[in-house]
Design an enzyme around this catalytic site. Sequence first.
Site, short mmCIF file in Angstrom:
data_model
loop_
_atom_site.label_atom_id
_atom_site.label_comp_id
_atom_site.label_asym_id
_atom_site.label_seq_id
_atom_site.Cartn_x
_atom_site.Cartn_y
_atom_site.Cartn_z
N GLY A 154 40.66 40.48 33.55
CA GLY A 154 41.85 41.29 33.72
C GLY A 154 41.68 42.66 33.10
O GLY A 154 40.74 42.91 32.34
N CYS A 155 42.60 43.56 33.42
CA CYS A 155 42.49 44.94 32.94
C CYS A 155 42.74 45.04 31.43
O CYS A 155 42.00 45.72 30.71
CB CYS A 155 43.44 45.85 33.71
SG CYS A 155 45.14 45.24 33.85
#
Length: 352
Positions: A154-155
């Site tokens: 994920g970011c």
Amino acid sequence: MGDMGRVPVGIVGASGYGGVQLVRLLMEHPGVELVYLGGESSAGKPFSDLYPHLGHVVDLMIEPIDLEKIASRCQVVFLSLPNGLAYQMAPTLLEKGCKVLDLSADYRFADLDTYTSWYGGDRTDKEVAATAVYGLPELYRDRIAGAQLVGCPGCYPTASLLALSPLLKQGLILPETAIIDAKSGTSGGGRQAKTNMLLAEADNSLGAYGVGRHRHTPEIEQICSDLAGHEVTVQFTPHLIPMVRGILATVYATLRDPGLVREDLITIYNAFYRNAPWVKVLSGGIYPQTKWACGTNLCYIGVEVDPRTDRVIVMSAIDNLMKGQAGQALQCLNLMMGWDETLGLPNMCFYP
């Protein structure tokens, strides 16, 4: 193989922000040919109906999701889908010989019980999930190179882990003191209409969400524990900030050796990331800004030490849709194919 020996590639879930970033990158990548775009709600529409600004270069239709047809046409498949869908598709695609890169959370966890406790679902793909490699190249480059299935991070975890990794790997901090304060632009919430993402709601406002229970927390803790060699718990708080792109993660932790100074840590960070072309460690006194990473696959890292509190403060800035999503997935593909990991990825931002 595709046109002129290029690798034929498909995207399932091409209509979202992650999908359109992948389309842009893959269309300009010299080693691949984009041959398939798939979706459910938008099936039957030209991709240019969804993104008219790409109509002059992309003439593909959004097609229904048919795994048999996808596997017959694609050597590589990106799954850019909401959580809970990729694990229903990946086993079939892998069985038919495709390389799969999942941009959701479905294949990020070594322990599926952790996944189901945070995301729900009924996982019956335990053997397949066991083969997945966590797609953070700066930590797992060699494993990614030999993988058939990659769970792209994920970011928020990407920005946070790149800030924390040298500290944990070298045993420089008390792990239980790690606090991550992170802020993301609205594109991190996807393209679907949501009240809190409306301009009237988000503009001129800054607020935290998912406090103490955000789904990225166990993902961050899993990799921190791997780096430290024992179980690590971190405090992670995300915030929504009124801009479109970018993440800034500020990490605080207590140093084991209070005698360390900023220059010591900058030297350690530079050594740790010496073979990481997408991580740029900044000189002392320079702190990263999200605009610097906009449109690139870069992560900018700034390091500071507060001698009053014996804490290290690390700031990490990325483009959440690039190094935090599509760019990192393409970086992983480059490694899986034996290509230079910088191939086809932009390294200069749009500025100002």
